[in-house]
Design an enzyme around this catalytic site. Structure first.
Site, short mmCIF file in Angstrom:
data_model
loop_
_atom_site.label_atom_id
_atom_site.label_comp_id
_atom_site.label_asym_id
_atom_site.label_seq_id
_atom_site.Cartn_x
_atom_site.Cartn_y
_atom_site.Cartn_z
N PHE A 135 -2.22 0.35 -10.37
CA PHE A 135 -2.65 -0.94 -9.82
C PHE A 135 -3.93 -1.48 -10.44
O PHE A 135 -4.33 -2.61 -10.13
CB PHE A 135 -2.78 -0.89 -8.30
N LYS B 164 0.86 -1.18 0.00
CA LYS B 164 0.00 0.00 0.00
C LYS B 164 0.90 1.23 0.00
O LYS B 164 1.63 1.47 0.97
CB LYS B 164 -0.92 0.02 1.22
#
Length: 289
Positions: free
Chosen positions: A127, A55
């Protein structure tokens, strides 16, 4: 020679995207894009169904096929070279300045006149491909091909891996955080891209965090007399509570503006839904009032 997006998606996929693109406003201050948002990981979730990635602690960036926008829909004034010749394919990612450089990322993204020196330190960590139409497993293959063909060092496909157990996941989280990362993201491989919050995407961090809107500044007492003592904030679900810890002296003298969004960290919620041990983390300057 076919366009890059045709090579990646096929002619039919491009035609579907062109129909979608006609609905996306290109002006500054446009409506916020419908992005996939994460729930919080819970032990017992079927890890075999998920891909896992770092993350990144930056600013959510959305390339709508014509311009770069924030999660709130605002136009990002990146230098021309940063997005030059990007394909007409929506890309979802994080505008990232490196580990521990969240404030720098926010400052760079907010520039109305972009400075090359700061943008040279930025990367677009891609992503997902919101308009692809396939499962995340399928989108990953297309994403890797797209980024490879773009051949821009500052545009990177986020690395994805698998884990076999909760213990392995927690070990990876500790390793990632120890190296400067914020935590992990888990993405269900069989899921389609939906612009909502769901278990198709979950996050795992050393602490829970969430966002709330500032409703009022509550006056301080004692050593905080004459400054802000606490914020009255409201969650997206309408729950209001006081947030009184985590602020520096400077933030108490100049607190986040009423109407702005902040991120707070917490441990749990009580039966009424109010977060327990909530503490201010930062102002979300990438979200509009």
């Amino acid at each position: 020679m076919p366009h890059l997006e045709t090579l990646i998606f096929g002619r039919r996929g491009v035609l579907q995207w062109m129909a979608l693109a006609a609905l996306v406003p290109a002006r500054a201050g446009a409506e916020a894009p419908a992005l996939l948002l994460a729930n919080v990981y819970r032990q017992g979730m079927p890890l075999a169904d998920y891909w896992v990635s770092e993350k990144y602690d930056g600013v959510r960036g959305y390339w709508d096929g014509r311009q770069l926008r924030t999660r709130g829909g605002e136009h990002v004034a990146a230098p021309g070279w940063f997005t030059a010749d990007w394909p007409a394919v929506p890309m979802d990612g994080e505008l990232w300045a490196g580990h521990g450089a969240f404030a720098q990322a926010v400052s760079t993204v907010r520039q109305q006149i972009p400075a090359d020196a700061t943008w040279r330190r930025m990367a677009f960590m891609v992503f997902d491909l919101p308009a692809h139409g396939g499962t995340f497993d399928e989108r990953l293959t297309a994403l890797d091909k797209l980024v490879m063909r773009m051949n821009r060092p500052w545009v990177r496909a986020v690395a994805q891996t698998r884990v076999a157990s909760h213990a392995a996941l927690m070990a990876l989280m500790r390793k990632t955080v120890g190296a400067g990362g914020e935590g992990l993201v888990l993405h269900r491989g069989a899921s389609l891209y939906r612009g909502t919050r769901s278990d198709d995407l979950v996050k795992l961090k050393p602490f829970d965090d969430a966002e709330a809107r500032v409703v009022a500044h509550l006056p301080g007492k004692g050593r905080y007399e004459g400054a802000m003592g606490a914020l009255l904030v409201e969650t997206p679900q309408g729950q209001r509570f006081r947030l009184g810890t985590g602020f520096s002296a400077a933030q108490r003298r100049d607190p986040p503006a009423i109407g702005s969004w902040i991120t707070y960290r917490f441990r749990d919620v009580n039966p009424s839904g109010v977060p327990r041990f909530a503490s201010f983390l930062r102002t979300r300057e990438d979200l509009p009032p």
